[in-house]
Design an enzyme around this catalytic site. Sequence first.
Site, short mmCIF file in Angstrom:
data_model
loop_
_atom_site.label_atom_id
_atom_site.label_comp_id
_atom_site.label_asym_id
_atom_site.label_seq_id
_atom_site.Cartn_x
_atom_site.Cartn_y
_atom_site.Cartn_z
N TYR A 154 67.60 58.20 41.94
CA TYR A 154 66.26 58.43 41.39
C TYR A 154 65.90 59.92 41.42
O TYR A 154 65.38 60.46 40.44
CB TYR A 154 65.27 57.60 42.21
CG TYR A 154 63.85 57.59 41.70
CD1 TYR A 154 63.49 56.79 40.61
CD2 TYR A 154 62.84 58.32 42.33
CE1 TYR A 154 62.18 56.75 40.16
CE2 TYR A 154 61.53 58.27 41.89
CZ TYR A 154 61.21 57.48 40.80
OH TYR A 154 59.91 57.44 40.35
N LYS A 158 65.12 62.17 38.14
CA LYS A 158 63.83 62.83 37.94
C LYS A 158 63.97 64.35 37.87
O LYS A 158 63.23 65.01 37.13
CB LYS A 158 62.88 62.43 39.07
CG LYS A 158 62.46 60.96 39.03
CD LYS A 158 61.85 60.57 37.68
CE LYS A 158 61.15 59.23 37.72
NZ LYS A 158 60.60 58.84 36.40
#
Length: 253
Positions: A154, A158
């Site tokens: 993640y 991002k």
Amino acid sequence: MTDTQARVAIVTGAARGIGAATAVRLAADGHAVAVLDLDEGACKDTVEQIRGAGGTALAVGADVADSGAVTAAVARVAEELGPPVVLVNNAGVLRDNLLFKMSDDDWDTVMGVHLRGAFLMSRAAQVHMTAARYGRIVNLSSSSALGNRGQANYSAAKAGLQGFTKTLAIELGPFGVTVNAVAPGFIATDMTAATAARMKVDFEAFRTAAAERIPVRRVGEPADVAHTISFLVSEGAGFVSGQVVYVAGGPLN
């Protein structure tokens, strides 16, 4: 509506959470909104809320990581609502785990939805934006882009979205298209509840502990992010591009 002309917007991952709040806010601003999520049926509540307030909304089901599905979805929006010139790439998933426990699928799924999804949606939508010589793209990054235990996939996705944002701002700027990213901190959503569950802690205790570390002494709500996105897609934000705006209740160390 004040400084924003009515336009067609697409918000991905808009069945709930930040995406739903953003879709509702953009509709209140006067946009016709395509509420896009993996399951078209799951978009019903968001669409009904928008229509109930007098707005225009269309539920669209599509896997943002599937090139053919994205092409078809954007074409449908253009046909039924008009050419989309506002895009909010919000769709996201979690597959949290420590690196030594993280599977190939954990990695690929998160990269597929966050990075590939933003790429495919932006590529499809920019055709309409460049033709109109106007566009707004907002990508949802996260404070986790700065690093977060148990989120190697993640965090990498991002952080990648921030580089993607800055590059698109350079490429699309000459066509009247601005591209920015919003990076939320702790926002009370189903995803943060899932993180609490992964850590085996009570969600309310999790929220309280997080609020104590945030300078404004509260956690964020989806509407906090939606307000920022509303500004970034407005006429008044035409000179803001290639930026990452942290919506986190204070500076991040």
